[in-house]
Design a protein around this motif. Structure first.
Motif, PDB file in Angstrom:
ATOM      1  N   THR A 151       0.845  -1.006   0.024  1.00  0.00           N
ATOM      2  CA  THR A 151       0.436   0.299   0.163  1.00  0.00           C
ATOM      3  C   THR A 151       0.928   1.343  -0.085  1.00  0.00           C
ATOM      4  O   THR A 151       2.007   1.175  -0.023  1.00  0.00           O
ATOM      5  N   LEU A 152       0.194   2.770  -0.348  1.00  0.00           N
ATOM      6  CA  LEU A 152       0.957   3.358  -0.214  1.00  0.00           C
ATOM      7  C   LEU A 152       1.123   3.923   1.084  1.00  0.00           C
ATOM      8  O   LEU A 152       1.801   4.973   1.241  1.00  0.00           O
ATOM      9  N   ASP A 153       0.577   4.172   2.259  1.00  0.00           N
ATOM     10  CA  ASP A 153       0.449   3.964   3.422  1.00  0.00           C
ATOM     11  C   ASP A 153       2.057   4.126   4.029  1.00  0.00           C
ATOM     12  O   ASP A 153       3.148   4.931   4.981  1.00  0.00           O
ATOM     13  N   SER A 154       3.174   2.928   3.239  1.00  0.00           N
ATOM     14  CA  SER A 154       4.279   2.836   3.107  1.00  0.00           C
ATOM     15  C   SER A 154       4.991   3.262   2.497  1.00  0.00           C
ATOM     16  O   SER A 154       6.203   3.586   2.472  1.00  0.00           O
ATOM     17  N   GLN A 155       4.599   4.708   1.960  1.00  0.00           N
ATOM     18  CA  GLN A 155       5.532   4.564   0.128  1.00  0.00           C
ATOM     19  C   GLN A 155       5.252   6.228   0.480  1.00  0.00           C
ATOM     20  O   GLN A 155       5.139   6.769  -0.776  1.00  0.00           O
ATOM     21  N   ALA A 156       4.809   6.960   1.627  1.00  0.00           N
ATOM     22  CA  ALA A 156       4.052   8.083   1.904  1.00  0.00           C
ATOM     23  C   ALA A 156       4.887   9.293   0.665  1.00  0.00           C
ATOM     24  O   ALA A 156       4.640  10.252   0.215  1.00  0.00           O
ATOM     25  N   HIS A 178      -3.007  11.896  -7.070  1.00  0.00           N
ATOM     26  CA  HIS A 178      -1.649  12.123  -6.323  1.00  0.00           C
ATOM     27  C   HIS A 178      -1.625  12.811  -4.136  1.00  0.00           C
ATOM     28  O   HIS A 178      -1.330  12.094  -3.748  1.00  0.00           O
ATOM     29  N   TYR A 179      -1.123  13.684  -5.115  1.00  0.00           N
ATOM     30  CA  TYR A 179      -1.601  14.616  -3.581  1.00  0.00           C
ATOM     31  C   TYR A 179      -2.545  14.104  -3.007  1.00  0.00           C
ATOM     32  O   TYR A 179      -2.631  14.302  -1.685  1.00  0.00           O
ATOM     33  N   GLN A 180      -3.549  14.029  -3.347  1.00  0.00           N
ATOM     34  CA  GLN A 180      -5.063  13.840  -2.490  1.00  0.00           C
ATOM     35  C   GLN A 180      -4.626  12.564  -1.206  1.00  0.00           C
ATOM     36  O   GLN A 180      -4.892  12.296  -0.432  1.00  0.00           O
ATOM     37  N   ARG A 181      -4.300  11.687  -2.065  1.00  0.00           N
ATOM     38  CA  ARG A 181      -4.280  10.034  -1.780  1.00  0.00           C
ATOM     39  C   ARG A 181      -3.323  10.489  -0.578  1.00  0.00           C
ATOM     40  O   ARG A 181      -3.267   9.906   0.234  1.00  0.00           O
ATOM     41  N   PHE A 182      -2.142  11.168  -0.520  1.00  0.00           N
ATOM     42  CA  PHE A 182      -0.583  11.439   0.723  1.00  0.00           C
ATOM     43  C   PHE A 182      -1.504  12.166   1.412  1.00  0.00           C
ATOM     44  O   PHE A 182      -1.802  11.436   2.903  1.00  0.00           O
ATOM     45  N   LEU A 183      -2.531  12.827   1.148  1.00  0.00           N
ATOM     46  CA  LEU A 183      -2.970  13.412   2.113  1.00  0.00           C
ATOM     47  C   LEU A 183      -4.211  12.880   3.297  1.00  0.00           C
ATOM     48  O   LEU A 183      -4.888  13.597   4.507  1.00  0.00           O
ATOM     49  N   VAL A 184      -4.702  11.757   2.491  1.00  0.00           N
ATOM     50  CA  VAL A 184      -5.121  11.053   3.308  1.00  0.00           C
ATOM     51  C   VAL A 184      -4.377  10.757   5.081  1.00  0.00           C
ATOM     52  O   VAL A 184      -5.590  10.179   5.805  1.00  0.00           O
ATOM     53  N   SER A 185      -2.821  10.405   4.907  1.00  0.00           N
ATOM     54  CA  SER A 185      -2.906  10.177   5.960  1.00  0.00           C
ATOM     55  C   SER A 185      -1.497  10.640   6.472  1.00  0.00           C
ATOM     56  O   SER A 185      -0.876  10.120   7.315  1.00  0.00           O
TER      57      SER A 185
END
Length: 723
Positions: A151-156, A178-185
């Protein structure tokens, strides 16, 4: 379908590969039985297309050394698997997965790719030789069953940086995702919030753009960049009061950031709702400018630098669009800029002696602008340079911007010396001093903040402004304003702090626009075939509220009228009121439609019936392009040079039927053009026959060079007499 990259692709970067934040790699053994190969690939691709992060994931498949199977077979196998999966009704996916086939890459190409790959998926049957030769052995290995856990959580950090990269490529939709996915967590940094806002703004998602900046300011309240951007986005979208209040808040938080003092005191609307609002902001500017002058301190080194930085990011561009003589206000503002530049660069404000002519006897003339590319404020300048007498003049061009294009190459071609010094004020100033010019010309002063700062210095004995921005500079360091006989009224000198020079005709040798032929129909733009199309193509700040009624009056008499606004969305509410006043619905007549490309814009000119010029500030390049398309123009000359452009073009062209003397006559001409297609055709035909009267005029170039020679001669003679 999968894309294909091989050893012939020398440019191995994210654009070529379309890599994403999560990239996984496999090395199938293509010599194993096809059934086994197919089943294993299907499992992996199925995991990919149903992956929760599939929008951010790419599968790279090595297809090198397939031996018995050709690369085409590998592509067909993968494509077949993808098609079968996509055709399954119970699999909910959006679009095809991103799959890239890699064939026989060399070690250098692999070294470019490897840092972007997060995992290699272990297969039952792998090409171990290819793994060893590619240098990918150090990439972490996962089992196929573990793919869904990636998942992206480990690839922030990778996700954020990837967003920045595609933002710089102007792939705004993808960057937003991509920015909005980053800002989720995660909390973004200052750059991310600014970039996200710009992406949203470029897609006209204004409320989301503002929300992004507001969120950034909540996390980083002292981030000047974010405060700056939110002020600008409010101003550019007609929310002047919010822009000013945001500037006031910024000055409280960042009292040493002088640019926010400028915004607080001198922000002006882009569009006005009423004539009273024009008067209010006109008076406010005068009063607030006086306050700013009194409050500006240049005593300490820090004061000087802060003011210098502030003026490098601010202009009073919109002042002249209030339709009054701005020479007094402009001069006070310009003198403040001059004082700031004097405090920072005292060595560059002293009077310059006129250099003696060298052995070749040539006068050295420099032209400096941030816009020596395809831009309305400088495009006309190519004619002055093209027809320059290089036996008598040596031409220097200083390009301080950094958006070169084919027009830039014309400037380079027509120059004896072309200096490209982007965004380096001190470097370009020193270069001009070293070149020992006789005359320095600013094609436009007022559109670019650093150019105003440079013009506020004394870098050549004679400094001139021209009508790329047709308003006095107000600067004590600019000696002459080079204008046009046809564009200036009798009392014109009262509008300038500079000495006014009026060249013959329109004053410039404008190259005839290349417009080609019409390859579109009205249907391509969703326009009715039977409509009478009036093109209203000026920037919204050229439209003043006291003239809105004119369009409504035209519509009353031309029921089939369609007014096309390529960039007039900010005018929508005003026009609704104007049309409602005569019991019409503006939505039936006004079409607000962005036209993204020049080719499409030219097509709209060909497809339109009438070009409606603006009052008080008429069209420049837009009018000249309309003339090149033989589109009849209705215009009414204004009080100042900036309102007489189109009038002068039609006078020089020799087709003056559509020049009105007042508002009533303007309406009458526009209505007649709309209702009388035969008259329209007659005017268009006469326009087409007289282009040579207007374009590429060399008479003004001769007069310009005579002026240059005269002023240099006079200065040199004056120095001789004094010595």
């Amino acid at each position: 379908m999968p894309s294909h990259i091989d050893e012939t692709d020398n440019r191995m970067d994210l654009v070529t590969l379309n890599l994403k934040p999560l990239n996984v790699l496999i090395f199938p053994d293509w010599n194993q039985p096809e059934e086994s190969l197919y089943l294993e690939l299907e499992l992996i691709i199925r995991s990919l297309v149903s992956h929760p992060e599939r929008d951010f994931l790419t599968l790279l498949i090595d297809v090198s050394e397939t031996l018995e199977k050709s690369e085409l077979d590998a592509s067909l196998i993968v494509s077949g698997i993808v098609m079968n999966i996509l055709m399954e009704e119970d699999l909910e996916i959006n679009g095809e997965p991103e799959i890239i086939l890699l064939e026989n890459l060399n070690r250098s190409q692999w070294s470019d790719i490897v840092p972007q790959i997060q995992y290699r998926i272990k297969l039952n049957a792998e090409n171990h030789q290819a793994i060893a030769e590619s240098g990918t052995a150090q990439i972490p290995v996962v089992e196929q069953e573990q793919l869904r856990d990636i998942t992206l959580d480990s690839q922030a950090l990778i996700l954020r940086e990837f967003g920045n990269q595609i933002y710089r490529q102007r792939r705004y939709e993808a960057a937003i995702k991509h920015y909005q996915r980053f800002l989720v967590s995660h909390t973004g940094d200052i750059e991310l919030y600014g970039n996200l806002s710009e992406c949203l703004r470029n897609l006209n998602r204004i409320e989301e753009a503002i929300a992004s900046l507001e969120e950034g300011i909540r996390h980083y309240p002292t981030a000047g960049k974010l405060h700056f951007e939110i002020i600008k986005i409010y101003q550019h979208n007609g929310r002047t009061k919010l822009a000013i209040s945001s500037a006031e808040k910024a000055t409280e938080i960042l009292p040493n950031e002088y640019v926010f003092q400028l915004f607080k005191h001198l922000t002006l609307p882009i569009v006005y709702n009423t004539s009273d609002e024009i008067n209010f902001y006109r008076n406010r500017f005068v009063l607030e400018l006086e306050k700013l002058i009194q409050q500006t301190s240049l005593k300490t080194p820090e004061d000087k630098i802060n003011a210098l930085r502030g003026f490098s990011s601010f202009t009073n561009f919109y002042l002249a669009y209030q339709a009054h003589n701005v020479v007094e206000s402009q001069s006070k503002y310009a003198n403040l800029v001059h004082q700031v530049m004097t405090a920072n660069y005292p060595q560059w404000v002293q009077a310059q002696s006129m250099p003696a002519l060298l052995e070749n006897g040539k006068i050295r003339v420099g032209y400096i602008s941030s816009y020596l590319h395809s831009y309305s404020g400088t495009l006309w300048l190519t004619g002055w340079l093209r027809y320059c007498n290089h036996q008598q003049f040596e031409v220097y061009c200083y390009y301080t911007g950094n958006d070169p294009d084919p027009i830039t190459e014309q400037f380079r071609l027509y120059s004896d010396q072309f200096r490209h010094i982007p965004h380096k004020l001190e470097a370009v100033c020193q270069q001009i001093i070293d070149d020992k010019l006789h005359i320095l010309v600013f094609p436009e002063i007022g559109m670019d903040a650093p150019t105003i700062q440079i013009a506020a210095l004394r870098l050549a004995p004679v400094q001139c402004s021209a009508w790329g921005h047709p308003v006095t500079s107000g600067l004590p360091t600019v000696d002459y304003f080079i204008s046009s006989e046809l564009m200036e009224p009798e009392s014109a000198q009262l509008h300038y702090s500079e000495t006014l020079i009026k060249l013959p005709n329109i004053g410039v040798s404008y190259p005839k626009p290349t417009v080609g032929k019409l390859n579109n129909t009205r249907l391509d733009f969703d326009l009715p075939e039977d409509a009478v199309i009036y093109l209203c193509c000026q920037a919204p700040f050229k439209y003043l509220p006291q003239y809105d009624f004119i369009l409504a009056q035209i519509a009353r008499h031309v029921p089939q009228a369609q007014f096309i606004f390529p960039r007039g969305e900010l005018l929508r509410e005003r026009l609704q009121r104007a049309f409602a006043a005569v019991n019409l619905d503006s939505e039936d007549y006004c079409v607000f439609r962005a036209i993204p490309t020049r080719q499409e814009y030219i097509a709209i000119n060909f497809l339109s019936d009438v070009f409606l010029d603006t009052f008080t500030w008429s069209g420049g390049n837009t009018s000249l392009e309309a003339i090149a398309c033989n589109l009849p123009i209705v215009t009414c000359p204004g009080e100042f040079m900036r309102g007489i452009h189109t009038y002068s073009f039609l006078k020089m062209l020799g087709v003056t039927d559509t020049i009105a003397q007042n508002e009533e006559e303007y309406i009458q001409i526009a209505v007649k053009l709309g209702l009388d297609p035969e008259w329209r055709r007659d005017i268009a035909q006469r326009m087409s026959q007289r282009h040579d009267n207007l374009f590429d005029d060399q008479v003004c170039v001769t007069a310009l060079e005579n002026f240059y020679q005269q002023i240099v001669r006079e200065r040199l003679e004056s120095y001789r007499q004094q010595s």
